[in-house]
Design a protein around this motif. Structure first.
Motif, short mmCIF file in Angstrom:
data_model
loop_
_atom_site.label_atom_id
_atom_site.label_comp_id
_atom_site.label_asym_id
_atom_site.label_seq_id
_atom_site.Cartn_x
_atom_site.Cartn_y
_atom_site.Cartn_z
N GLY A 183 10.46 12.60 -20.74
CA GLY A 183 9.04 12.66 -21.09
C GLY A 183 8.44 11.33 -21.49
N ALA A 184 9.00 10.24 -20.99
CA ALA A 184 8.46 8.91 -21.32
C ALA A 184 7.06 8.72 -20.74
CB ALA A 184 9.39 7.84 -20.77
N ASP A 185 6.25 7.92 -21.42
CA ASP A 185 4.93 7.55 -20.90
C ASP A 185 5.05 6.15 -20.30
OD1 ASP A 185 2.36 6.78 -20.42
OD2 ASP A 185 1.68 6.94 -22.49
N LEU A 186 4.82 6.03 -18.98
CA LEU A 186 4.99 4.75 -18.31
C LEU A 186 3.72 3.90 -18.31
CD1 LEU A 186 7.57 6.19 -17.44
CD2 LEU A 186 7.19 5.40 -15.13
N GLY A 187 2.66 4.46 -18.82
CA GLY A 187 1.41 3.68 -18.87
C GLY A 187 0.80 3.47 -17.49
N LEU A 188 0.99 4.41 -16.58
CA LEU A 188 0.36 4.28 -15.26
C LEU A 188 -1.14 4.55 -15.42
CD1 LEU A 188 0.70 3.99 -12.14
CD2 LEU A 188 0.95 6.48 -12.07
N ARG A 189 -1.96 3.59 -15.02
CA ARG A 189 -3.42 3.76 -15.11
C ARG A 189 -4.02 3.59 -13.72
NH1 ARG A 189 -6.37 0.89 -20.10
NH2 ARG A 189 -7.96 2.37 -19.42
N ARG A 190 -4.94 4.49 -13.38
CA ARG A 190 -5.47 4.50 -12.02
C ARG A 190 -6.98 4.29 -11.98
NH1 ARG A 190 -2.10 9.75 -9.91
NH2 ARG A 190 -3.10 9.32 -7.96
N LEU A 241 0.84 -1.21 0.00
CA LEU A 241 0.00 0.00 0.00
C LEU A 241 0.87 1.25 0.00
CD1 LEU A 241 -2.69 -1.15 2.58
CD2 LEU A 241 -3.12 -0.60 0.17
N GLU A 242 1.94 1.22 0.79
CA GLU A 242 2.81 2.38 0.86
C GLU A 242 3.55 2.58 -0.46
OE1 GLU A 242 2.99 4.85 2.76
OE2 GLU A 242 4.78 5.73 1.84
N SER A 243 3.95 1.47 -1.09
CA SER A 243 4.65 1.59 -2.37
C SER A 243 3.71 2.09 -3.46
CB SER A 243 5.28 0.25 -2.77
OG SER A 243 6.32 0.47 -3.69
N ALA A 244 2.45 1.60 -3.43
CA ALA A 244 1.46 2.09 -4.41
C ALA A 244 1.28 3.59 -4.24
CB ALA A 244 0.14 1.36 -4.24
N ARG A 245 1.26 4.04 -2.99
CA ARG A 245 1.08 5.47 -2.73
C ARG A 245 2.24 6.28 -3.34
NH1 ARG A 245 2.37 9.39 0.48
NH2 ARG A 245 4.02 8.26 1.56
N ARG A 246 3.44 5.65 -3.38
CA ARG A 246 4.61 6.35 -3.92
C ARG A 246 4.70 6.29 -5.44
NH1 ARG A 246 9.32 5.33 0.69
NH2 ARG A 246 7.85 5.45 2.43
N TRP A 247 3.92 5.40 -6.05
CA TRP A 247 4.07 5.19 -7.50
C TRP A 247 3.81 6.44 -8.35
CZ3 TRP A 247 6.05 3.19 -11.65
CH2 TRP A 247 6.66 1.95 -11.60
N PRO A 248 2.75 7.21 -8.08
CA PRO A 248 2.52 8.36 -8.98
C PRO A 248 3.68 9.34 -9.01
CG PRO A 248 0.53 7.84 -7.75
CD PRO A 248 1.62 6.99 -7.15
N ALA A 249 4.25 9.68 -7.85
CA ALA A 249 5.38 10.62 -7.84
C ALA A 249 6.61 9.98 -8.48
CB ALA A 249 5.69 11.06 -6.41
N PHE A 250 6.81 8.69 -8.17
CA PHE A 250 7.93 7.94 -8.75
C PHE A 250 7.83 7.98 -10.28
CE2 PHE A 250 9.77 3.92 -10.23
CZ PHE A 250 10.93 3.79 -9.48
N ALA A 251 6.62 7.71 -10.78
CA ALA A 251 6.41 7.67 -12.23
C ALA A 251 6.62 9.05 -12.84
CB ALA A 251 5.01 7.14 -12.54
N GLU A 252 6.13 10.07 -12.15
CA GLU A 252 6.26 11.42 -12.70
C GLU A 252 7.73 11.84 -12.78
OE1 GLU A 252 3.43 14.11 -10.87
OE2 GLU A 252 4.71 15.79 -11.47
N GLN A 253 8.47 11.58 -11.69
CA GLN A 253 9.89 11.95 -11.70
C GLN A 253 10.66 11.14 -12.73
OE1 GLN A 253 11.05 11.37 -7.59
NE2 GLN A 253 9.53 12.88 -6.92
N LEU A 254 10.31 9.87 -12.81
CA LEU A 254 11.02 9.00 -13.76
C LEU A 254 10.72 9.45 -15.20
CD1 LEU A 254 12.67 6.56 -14.57
CD2 LEU A 254 10.66 5.12 -14.17
N ALA A 255 9.46 9.75 -15.46
CA ALA A 255 9.09 10.20 -16.81
C ALA A 255 9.89 11.45 -17.17
CB ALA A 255 7.59 10.46 -16.89
#
Ligand code: GLY
Length: 412
Positions: A84-91, A65-79
Motif C-alpha cells: 500500500g505504498a504511495d509512489l507519488g504518481l501525479r498526472r 510514450l509507451e513506458s509512460a502509458r505503462r506507468w499507472p498499472a506499474f505503480a498500482e501493482q507496485l504499490a
C-alpha cells in the motif's frame, strides 16, 4: 541456492527488472553497494516523453510514450506489492514555458519537434499560462501544455521496489560487482538448449574464482554464469542483468569485444520543502529563463524539486555553488514565490549516457549476459518498459523486433 538471475544495480531500473522477474517466477539476487542511493535518489522523476522530445530521437520518444502509458498499472501493482505504498504518481501534466521573447525560440523549437513527431501539446499565451499557474512571473510569454507528461517520486518508487522485491522473496546483497563468472564451454548446463520458458536455465559453473573466471577447463569461455564481487566472493546465477547506471560496464570489463559505452553526465538538483500555504504549484513547470534551462516539480507532499544542470564532469558528484545559484535564480525569476521556500537539499547525480542518448536493453552477444542501462535523462520514465523488455529478452533470448533500436549490442 543458485538464483535464476543476478541483477547488478539496485536503482529504479535494476529493481524494476528484479521485481518483474520475481513476478514471472524467477529467483533473483540483486547486488549493489548502496541500494537506491545512486541517480534514482537524485532524479526529479519526470515522466516526460513529450517535453523531453528531440527531433533526432523519435524511437526514444516512442519508447518513452509507451513506458509512460505503462506507468499507472506499474505503480498500482507496485504499490499493492509493497503493502500500500504511495509512489507519488501525479498526472496533472507539464507546462513548458518561455520566460521572455528570446526564450520563445526554444519553445517554438519544441513545438516544431512535437508537430514533426505528431505529438499533442496545447499552445498557450502568457495570460493562459498564469491562469493555470498564478504563481508564474508576469513576464512569462507563452507555454505548451503537455497533459501526458506526468511525474512520480523516485525515492518513494525505489523504497516501494525494495519492499516489493523482499516481499516477493528476492535477495538483496550489499556488494560491488567487479567481474563476470564464465563457465567453460561445454562444462555446465548453461548454454544448452533452453528449457521451456519462462524460467531461464540455472548454471553451476565449476571452479569459479574471485577474478571473475571459471578456470577448471581450458578452452573458450562459455556463458556468463554469475558475478564476482570486490570482496572476493562470487554469486552464481543462471543469467546476469547489468543495471548499475554509470558503473554498468565495470563487471563486463573481463569480456573482450563487449562494448557498453556509458558515460556520466552530471546533474545538480535542489529540493525545497513545503512552501507557505497558497504557494503550491499545480503541475510541473519547465522553462528556459533567459537562456537558462530549469524545471520545477511539485510533489503532493509539498516538496518541490528544482533541476537540473547538465555537465560532462566525469565521476565528480560535488555540488557547485554556481550551479545552486543558477538554478535558484532561474526558478525564482520564473516563480518569485520560490524565494520563500526552505532550501533543504542540494545534490548531484550521474546520468548514465550513451552515444545516441538511448538505453541499452536486453541480451548481449555473450550468452547469459543481459543489460538494462544507459537511460541517460529517462531512467525513471523508462523503468517499466525496460523491465518488460529485459524479461522478454530473458524468455525469448532476443529483444522484441520493435525495440531493436535499443539493443544492448548495437555499439559492439
Ligand atoms: N530528466 C531530467 C534530467 O535528467 O534532468
Amino acid at each position: 541456492v543458485t538464483p535464476d538471475l543476478v541483477v547488478v544495480g539496485a536503482g529504479i531500473v535494476g529493481l524494476s527488472v528484479a521485481w518483474r522477474a520475481l513476478g514471472a517466477g524467477l529467483t533473483v539476487t540483486v547486488i549493489d553497494p548502496a541500494p537506491g542511493q545512486g541517480a534514482s535518489r537524485v532524479a526529479a522523476g519526470m515522466l516526460a516523453p513529450v517535453t523531453e522530445a528531440r527531433a533526432a530521437e523519435a524511437p526514444l520518444t516512442r519508447l518513452g510514450l509507451e513506458s509512460a502509458r505503462r506507468w499507472p498499472a506499474f505503480a498500482e501493482q507496485l504499490a499493492d506489492d509493497a503493502g500500500g505504498a504511495d509512489l507519488g504518481l501525479r498526472r496533472e501534466g507539464t507546462l513548458q514555458v518561455a520566460f521572455d521573447d528570446d526564450d520563445r525560440r526554444a519553445l517554438d523549437e519544441l513545438a516544431g519537434v512535437l508537430d514533426l513527431l505528431g505529438l499533442d501539446a496545447e499552445r498557450l499565451g502568457g495570460r493562459d499560462c498564469r491562469k493555470l499557474v498564478p504563481l508564474l512571473a508576469p513576464r512569462v510569454r507563452a507555454g505548451l501544455l503537455a497533459r501526458g507528461d506526468w511525474q512520480v517520486d523516485p525515492r518513494r518508487a525505489v523504497g516501494a521496489l525494495l519492499v516489493a522485491v523482499e516481499r516477493r522473496g528476492g535477495t538483496l546483497r550489499a556488494g560491488r560487482a567487479v567481474g563476470l563468472l564464465q563457465a567453460r564451454a561445454g562444462r555446465s548446463r548453461v548454454g544448452q538448449p533452453r528449457p521451456p520458458q519462462p524460467r531461464p536455465p540455472r548454471s553451476r559453473p565449476a571452479g569459479a574464482q574471485a577474478d571473475g573466471r571459471a578456470t577448471l577447463e581450458p578452452g573458450p569461455a562459455g556463458p556468463v554464469a554469475g558475478v564476482s564481487l570486490a570482496d572476493g566472493t562470487t554469486v552464481e546465477a543462471g543469467a546476469v542483468v547489468l543495471a548499475a547506471g554509470t558503473a554498468l560496464a565495470e563487471p563486463a570489463g573481463s569480456i573482450d569485444g563487449l562494448h557498453l559505452p556509458v558515460r556520466p553526465v552530471k546533474g545538480e538538483i535542489l529540493r525545497l520543502a513545503a512552501k507557505p500555504a497558497g504557494c503550491a504549484l499545480p503541475l510541473t513547470i519547465r522553462a528556459t529563463v533567459q537562456g537558462r534551462v530549469v524545471y520545477l516539480v511539485p510533489r503532493a507532499d509539498g516538496e518541490t524539486v528544482v533541476g537540473a544542470t547538465v555537465e560532462e564532469a566525469g565521476f565528480d558528484r560535488s555540488v557547485r555553488a554556481g550551479a545552486v545559484s543558477d538554478l535558484l535564480r532561474a526558478a525564482i525569476d520564473l516563480v518569485p514565490a520560490v524565494a520563500e521556500y526552505p532550501l533543504v537539499e542540494a545534490t548531484a547525480g550521474l546520468r548514465p549516457a550513451t552515444p545516441d542518448n538511448a538505453p541499452l536493453i536486453g541480451p548481449t552477444a555473450v550468452a547469459g549476459l543481459h543489460v538494462a542501462g544507459g537511460h541517460y535523462r529517462n531512467g525513471v520514465l523508462l523503468a517499466p518498459i525496460t523491465a518488460d523488455l529485459v524479461l522478454a529478452g530473458l524468455e525469448q533470448g532476443r529483444l522484441p523486433a520493435e525495440a531493436a533500436a535499443f539493443s544492448a549490442g548495437r555499439f559492439t
